[in-house]
Design an enzyme around this catalytic site. Structure first.
Site, PDB file in Angstrom:
ATOM      1  N   ASN A 164     -68.826  -5.662 -11.075  1.00 15.98           N
ATOM      2  CA  ASN A 164     -68.280  -4.683 -11.133  1.00 15.98           C
ATOM      3  C   ASN A 164     -68.720  -3.979 -10.105  1.00 15.98           C
ATOM      4  O   ASN A 164     -69.246  -2.892  -8.992  1.00 15.98           O
ATOM      5  CB  ASN A 164     -67.104  -4.646 -11.147  1.00 15.98           C
ATOM      6  CG  ASN A 164     -66.400  -3.657 -12.538  1.00 15.98           C
ATOM      7  OD1 ASN A 164     -68.090  -4.197 -13.140  1.00 15.98           O
ATOM      8  ND2 ASN A 164     -65.308  -2.791 -12.162  1.00 15.98           N
ATOM      9  N   TRP A 172     -74.100   2.193 -18.724  1.00 17.27           N
ATOM     10  CA  TRP A 172     -73.767   3.412 -20.052  1.00 17.27           C
ATOM     11  C   TRP A 172     -74.150   2.758 -20.815  1.00 17.27           C
ATOM     12  O   TRP A 172     -73.384   3.162 -21.687  1.00 17.27           O
ATOM     13  CB  TRP A 172     -72.138   2.583 -19.464  1.00 17.27           C
ATOM     14  CG  TRP A 172     -71.308   3.673 -18.547  1.00 17.27           C
ATOM     15  CD1 TRP A 172     -72.385   4.250 -17.537  1.00 17.27           C
ATOM     16  CD2 TRP A 172     -70.103   3.651 -18.198  1.00 17.27           C
ATOM     17  NE1 TRP A 172     -71.194   5.194 -16.607  1.00 17.27           N
ATOM     18  CE2 TRP A 172     -70.013   4.480 -16.225  1.00 17.27           C
ATOM     19  CE3 TRP A 172     -68.986   3.380 -18.210  1.00 17.27           C
ATOM     20  CZ2 TRP A 172     -68.777   5.479 -15.872  1.00 17.27           C
ATOM     21  CZ3 TRP A 172     -67.943   4.233 -17.638  1.00 17.27           C
ATOM     22  CH2 TRP A 172     -68.044   4.531 -16.482  1.00 17.27           C
ATOM     23  N   GLU A 262     -64.845  -2.439 -23.837  1.00 21.30           N
ATOM     24  CA  GLU A 262     -64.116  -1.335 -23.012  1.00 21.30           C
ATOM     25  C   GLU A 262     -64.088  -2.707 -21.571  1.00 21.30           C
ATOM     26  O   GLU A 262     -64.111  -3.928 -20.718  1.00 21.30           O
ATOM     27  CB  GLU A 262     -65.179  -1.200 -21.803  1.00 21.30           C
ATOM     28  CG  GLU A 262     -66.289   0.393 -22.641  1.00 21.30           C
ATOM     29  CD  GLU A 262     -65.302   0.939 -22.890  1.00 21.30           C
ATOM     30  OE1 GLU A 262     -64.387   1.187 -22.233  1.00 21.30           O
ATOM     31  OE2 GLU A 262     -65.764   1.765 -23.366  1.00 21.30           O
ATOM     32  N   CYS A 296     -61.984  -0.931 -13.922  1.00 23.28           N
ATOM     33  CA  CYS A 296     -60.929  -1.250 -13.560  1.00 23.28           C
ATOM     34  C   CYS A 296     -60.450  -0.728 -14.591  1.00 23.28           C
ATOM     35  O   CYS A 296     -58.681  -0.361 -14.670  1.00 23.28           O
ATOM     36  CB  CYS A 296     -61.831  -1.025 -15.376  1.00 23.28           C
ATOM     37  SG  CYS A 296     -62.979   0.141 -16.035  1.00 23.28           S
ATOM     38  N   GLU A 472     -66.794   5.294 -24.448  1.00 24.36           N
ATOM     39  CA  GLU A 472     -68.443   5.372 -24.048  1.00 24.36           C
ATOM     40  C   GLU A 472     -68.415   6.442 -23.548  1.00 24.36           C
ATOM     41  O   GLU A 472     -67.211   7.523 -23.529  1.00 24.36           O
ATOM     42  CB  GLU A 472     -69.143   4.164 -22.813  1.00 24.36           C
ATOM     43  CG  GLU A 472     -68.776   2.701 -23.346  1.00 24.36           C
ATOM     44  CD  GLU A 472     -69.753   1.720 -22.215  1.00 24.36           C
ATOM     45  OE1 GLU A 472     -69.306   1.458 -21.288  1.00 24.36           O
ATOM     46  OE2 GLU A 472     -70.383   0.987 -22.790  1.00 24.36           O
TER      47      GLU A 472
HETATM   48  N1  LIG Z   1     -63.074  -1.033 -19.792  1.00 22.37           N
HETATM   49  C1  LIG Z   1     -63.828  -0.921 -19.364  1.00 22.37           C
HETATM   50  O1  LIG Z   1     -64.796   0.048 -19.202  1.00 22.37           O
HETATM   51  C2  LIG Z   1     -64.417  -1.546 -17.575  1.00 22.37           C
HETATM   52  C3  LIG Z   1     -65.072  -1.017 -16.615  1.00 22.37           C
HETATM   53  C4  LIG Z   1     -65.450  -2.279 -15.874  1.00 22.37           C
HETATM   54  C5  LIG Z   1     -64.905  -4.152 -15.848  1.00 22.37           C
HETATM   55  N2  LIG Z   1     -63.617  -3.881 -17.057  1.00 22.37           N
HETATM   56  C6  LIG Z   1     -62.958  -4.952 -16.511  1.00 22.37           C
HETATM   57  O2  LIG Z   1     -63.764  -6.549 -16.296  1.00 22.37           O
HETATM   58  C7  LIG Z   1     -63.188  -7.553 -16.077  1.00 22.37           C
HETATM   59  C8  LIG Z   1     -63.631  -7.781 -14.673  1.00 22.37           C
HETATM   60  O3  LIG Z   1     -65.506  -8.124 -15.124  1.00 22.37           O
HETATM   61  P1  LIG Z   1     -65.475  -9.750 -15.367  1.00 22.37           P
HETATM   62  O4  LIG Z   1     -65.196 -10.793 -14.054  1.00 22.37           O
HETATM   63  O5  LIG Z   1     -67.346  -9.675 -15.156  1.00 22.37           O
HETATM   64  O6  LIG Z   1     -65.372 -10.279 -16.971  1.00 22.37           O
HETATM   65  P2  LIG Z   1     -65.431 -11.463 -17.530  1.00 22.37           P
HETATM   66  O7  LIG Z   1     -64.765 -11.474 -19.227  1.00 22.37           O
HETATM   67  O8  LIG Z   1     -65.466 -12.450 -16.625  1.00 22.37           O
HETATM   68  O9  LIG Z   1     -67.004 -11.232 -18.435  1.00 22.37           O
HETATM   69  C9  LIG Z   1     -67.509  -9.669 -18.399  1.00 22.37           C
HETATM   70  C10 LIG Z   1     -69.228 -10.332 -19.312  1.00 22.37           C
HETATM   71  O10 LIG Z   1     -68.806 -10.947 -20.405  1.00 22.37           O
HETATM   72  C11 LIG Z   1     -69.489 -12.773 -19.989  1.00 22.37           C
HETATM   73  N3  LIG Z   1     -69.288 -13.824 -20.872  1.00 22.37           N
HETATM   74  C12 LIG Z   1     -68.367 -14.695 -20.363  1.00 22.37           C
HETATM   75  N4  LIG Z   1     -67.441 -15.435 -21.096  1.00 22.37           N
HETATM   76  C13 LIG Z   1     -68.563 -14.878 -21.870  1.00 22.37           C
HETATM   77  C14 LIG Z   1     -67.465 -15.763 -23.853  1.00 22.37           C
HETATM   78  N5  LIG Z   1     -67.596 -17.032 -23.779  1.00 22.37           N
HETATM   79  N6  LIG Z   1     -68.724 -15.266 -24.714  1.00 22.37           N
HETATM   80  C15 LIG Z   1     -69.619 -14.213 -24.276  1.00 22.37           C
HETATM   81  N7  LIG Z   1     -69.738 -13.813 -23.211  1.00 22.37           N
HETATM   82  C16 LIG Z   1     -69.297 -13.982 -21.962  1.00 22.37           C
HETATM   83  C17 LIG Z   1     -69.981 -12.749 -18.651  1.00 22.37           C
HETATM   84  O11 LIG Z   1     -71.325 -13.044 -18.367  1.00 22.37           O
HETATM   85  C18 LIG Z   1     -70.220 -11.294 -18.196  1.00 22.37           C
HETATM   86  O12 LIG Z   1     -70.704 -10.727 -18.577  1.00 22.37           O
HETATM   87  C19 LIG Z   1     -62.302  -6.858 -15.729  1.00 22.37           C
HETATM   88  O13 LIG Z   1     -60.905  -7.027 -16.391  1.00 22.37           O
HETATM   89  C20 LIG Z   1     -62.714  -4.974 -15.819  1.00 22.37           C
HETATM   90  O14 LIG Z   1     -60.433  -4.134 -15.851  1.00 22.37           O
HETATM   91  C21 LIG Z   1     -63.836  -3.082 -17.552  1.00 22.37           C
HETATM   92  C1  LIG Z   2     -66.247   2.933 -14.739  1.00 22.80           C
HETATM   93  N1  LIG Z   2     -65.878   2.595 -13.551  1.00 22.80           N
HETATM   94  C2  LIG Z   2     -64.521   3.126 -12.767  1.00 22.80           C
HETATM   95  C3  LIG Z   2     -67.368   3.264 -12.596  1.00 22.80           C
HETATM   96  C4  LIG Z   2     -66.157   1.330 -13.344  1.00 22.80           C
HETATM   97  C5  LIG Z   2     -65.364   0.102 -14.378  1.00 22.80           C
HETATM   98  O1  LIG Z   2     -64.272  -0.381 -13.896  1.00 22.80           O
END
Ligand SMILES: NC(=O)c1ccc[n+]([C@@H]2O[C@H](COP(=O)([O-])OP(=O)(O)OC[C@H]3O[C@@H](n4cnc5c(N)ncnc54)[C@H](O)[C@@H]3O)[C@@H](O)[C@H]2O)c1
Ligand SMILES: C[N+](C)(C)CC=O
Length: 505
Positions: A164, A172, A262, A296, A472
């Site tokens: 995203n 980060w 995260e 997120c 972070e």
């Molecule tokens: N808390 C935060 O700071 C924060 C920030 C940004 C996004 N997010 C969260 O991220 C999610 C969206 O991102 P997404 O769709 O890329 O998430 P995702 O969990 O599908 O993928 C995240 C990462 O994990 C990898 N991955 C997928 N399956 C895996 C496995 N089995 N083992 C190891 N790695 C694996 C993917 O290639 C990717 O690089 C949302 O839920 C969002 O809230 C959280």
């Molecule tokens: C941390 N932030 C808000 C930049 C991205 C989260 O998805």
């Protein structure tokens, strides 16, 4: 600016060298705003993970760590500053790539690149300051002992990041990792990796020692999973969905490997009755429609005091109608496409389930009529929501906000905390004492007062409950990658005297 028909062909970045993945596979890159395939990225597999981890291990221990892991912080700061300078030089180009890859408005992508450069600069300063914080003395109750603390890089870390904010979320992690002297393997999401591959090129250009940062792109199951389970990786720092986070935690637990997670969120924004409605509406929009809601910490549950609910919603709809939804390269665009067809279908499914469960789609809920191609979704406002509905409980990760009314402060807090997640929360009220009370009562890692979403590299970022653990940014971002070692010295000339000495013959 017109979208290019192709993007540059890039390779994996392992041991300081850009190369093809071991099995020669590549994944298509689709521009989500046009649906056109504009190139491809390397698809790494376990074989590449092996090479990347081995390169990171070599770099960590090379010359006894003199040139990297045990080098003065000022040495590593020089590289961080050089990366920041290159990011600034290439800001427009990187922003463009981020937009082609993710569909986010170019203005947002340009802002992300500024944040990326600022994050590298910030951690350059912390790297320099780190040496001065070593050997912090511990006060002990026994004079015969002296004790101090060393903070040491944890080793080789696996960094797994989402799509995203592709380069920003990677930064980060990468910036503090480099600041403390760890070495790393970065696996960005296969859905949006272009700018992370460019980061590899930048590291090569500035002469970052080989193997310090390795970048492997591909599918999570093929590249991320072997990285998470690799026995020579000392820690996994993960940002992504709660489901993947759980899997990573299970894998890591087999080796008692530390993880920081995260994860997702379903954050509340509480609006009281005595506020300036238009100002509050703008924060509500920014809180859930920026980056097409793929944030997120999106404040996707809007809690309105019943006295202002009707007026607020009328204005929210009016503001939502005025958002410019367009090709993300167009000037003034404020809502681009979501990242992929899958993400578009997921948002639409959430909306149709909400409708089936009895909620009202007050505004939006469909593809904008003026855009025939691309994965665009209208900003969507859903009312008549009950707390058992999917739309209230689960993260959409699209431009979809659901609304509930409340009467009392207590009810507002109960609704705010009615979630398994605990990433963020926000309150808008002119009564600052009330805001203070609510900021304590909300169960989350971040609370915004009279705003939603501002994010500063100096302040800690992370969640509670199923939004994960670890923090972070700021000093906390460094601590994620430092191991704390106690060193205790016996400094008396006297024998210790616990055992009686044997008699001399
Ligand atoms: N808390 C935060 O700071 C924060 C920030 C940004 C996004 N997010 C969260 O991220 C999610 C969206 O991102 P997404 O769709 O890329 O998430 P995702 O969990 O599908 O993928 C995240 C990462 O994990 C990898 N991955 C997928 N399956 C895996 C496995 N089995 N083992 C190891 N790695 C694996 C993917 O290639 C990717 O690089 C949302 O839920 C969002 O809230 C959280
Ligand atoms: C941390 N932030 C808000 C930049 C991205 C989260 O998805």
């Amino acid at each position: 600016m017109a979208a290019p028909s192709a993007i540059p062909r890039r390779g994996l970045f392992i041991g300081g060298v850009v190369g093809e993945p071991s099995l020669g596979r590549r994944l298509p890159v689709v521009n989500p705003a046009t649906e056109a395939t504009i190139g491809d990225i390397p698809a790494a597999t376990a074989e590449d993970v092996e090479l990347a981890v081995s390169a990171a291990r070599d770099a960590f221990g090379r010359d006894g760590g003199r040139h990297w892991s045990r080098a003065p912080g000022a040495v590593r700061a020089k590289y961080l500053k050089a990366i920041a300078a290159k990011i600034k030089d290439k800001k427009s180009y990187l922003a463009l790539l981020e937009t082609f890859d993710s569909g986010k408005p170019l203005d947002e992508a340009a802002g992300d690149m500024e944040d990326v450069a600022a994050c590298f600069e910030y951690y350059a300063d912390l790297a320099e300051a780190l040496d001065g914080k070593q050997r912090a003395p511990i006060s002990l109750p026994m004079e015969k002992f002296e004790s101090y603390v060393l903070k040491e890089p944890i080793g080789v870390v696996g960094l797994i990041t989402p799509w995203n904010y592709p380069l920003l979320m990677a930064t980060w992690k990468v910036a503090p990792v480099l600041a403390v002297g760890c070495t790393a393997v970065l696996e960005p999401s296969g859905l949006a990796s272009l700018t992370c591959l460019e980061l590899g090129g930048i590291c090569a250009e500035i002469g970052l020692p080989p193997g310090v940062l390795n970048i492997i792109t591909g599918l999570g199951t093929e590249a991320g999973a072997p990285l998470a389970s690799h026995p020579h990786v000392d820690k996994i720092a993960f940002t992504g969905s709660t489901e993947t986070g759980k899997r990573i935690m299970i894998t890591a637990s087999q080796m008692v490997k530390p993880v920081s997670l995260e994860l997702g969120g379903k954050s509340p924004l509480i609006v009281f009755d005595e506020v300036d409605i238009d100002k509050a509406v703008e924060w509500a929009m920014f809180g859930c429609f920026a980056n097409a809601g793929q944030v997120c910490s999106a404040t996707s549950r809007l809690l309105l005091h019943e006295k202002i609910a009707k007026r607020f919603l009328d204005r929210l709809v009016a503001w939502a109608k005025s958002i410019k939804i367009s090709d993300p390269l167009e000037e003034g665009c404020r809502l681009g496409s979501v990242v992929s067809e899958g993400q578009y279908q997921k948002s639409m499914k959430f909306i149709s389930t909400a409708r089936c469960e009895g909620a009202t789609i007050l505004y939006g809920g469909a593809r904008p009529q003026h855009l025939e191609r691309g994965f665009f979704s209208e900003p969507t406002i859903i009312t008549n929501v009950s707390t058992s509905m999917q739309i209230w409980r689960e993260e959409v990760f699209g431009p979809v906000i659901c609304v509930k009314e409340f009467r009392t402060e207590r009810e507002a807090v109960e609704l705010a905390n009615d979630t398994h997640y605990g990433l963020a929360g926000a309150v808008i009220s002119n009564d600052l004492e009330r805001c203070e009370r609510i900021s304590k009562a909300i169960q989350s890692g971040i609370v915004w007062i009279n705003c939603s979403q501002p994010c500063f590299v100096q302040a800690p970022w992370g969640g509670n409950k199923r939004s994960g653990f670890g923090r972070e940014l700021g000093q906390w971002g460094l601590d994620n990658y430092l191991s704390v070692k106690q060193v205790t010295k016996y400094c008396s000339d006297e024998p210790y005297g616990w055992y009686r000495p044997p008699s001399k013959l």
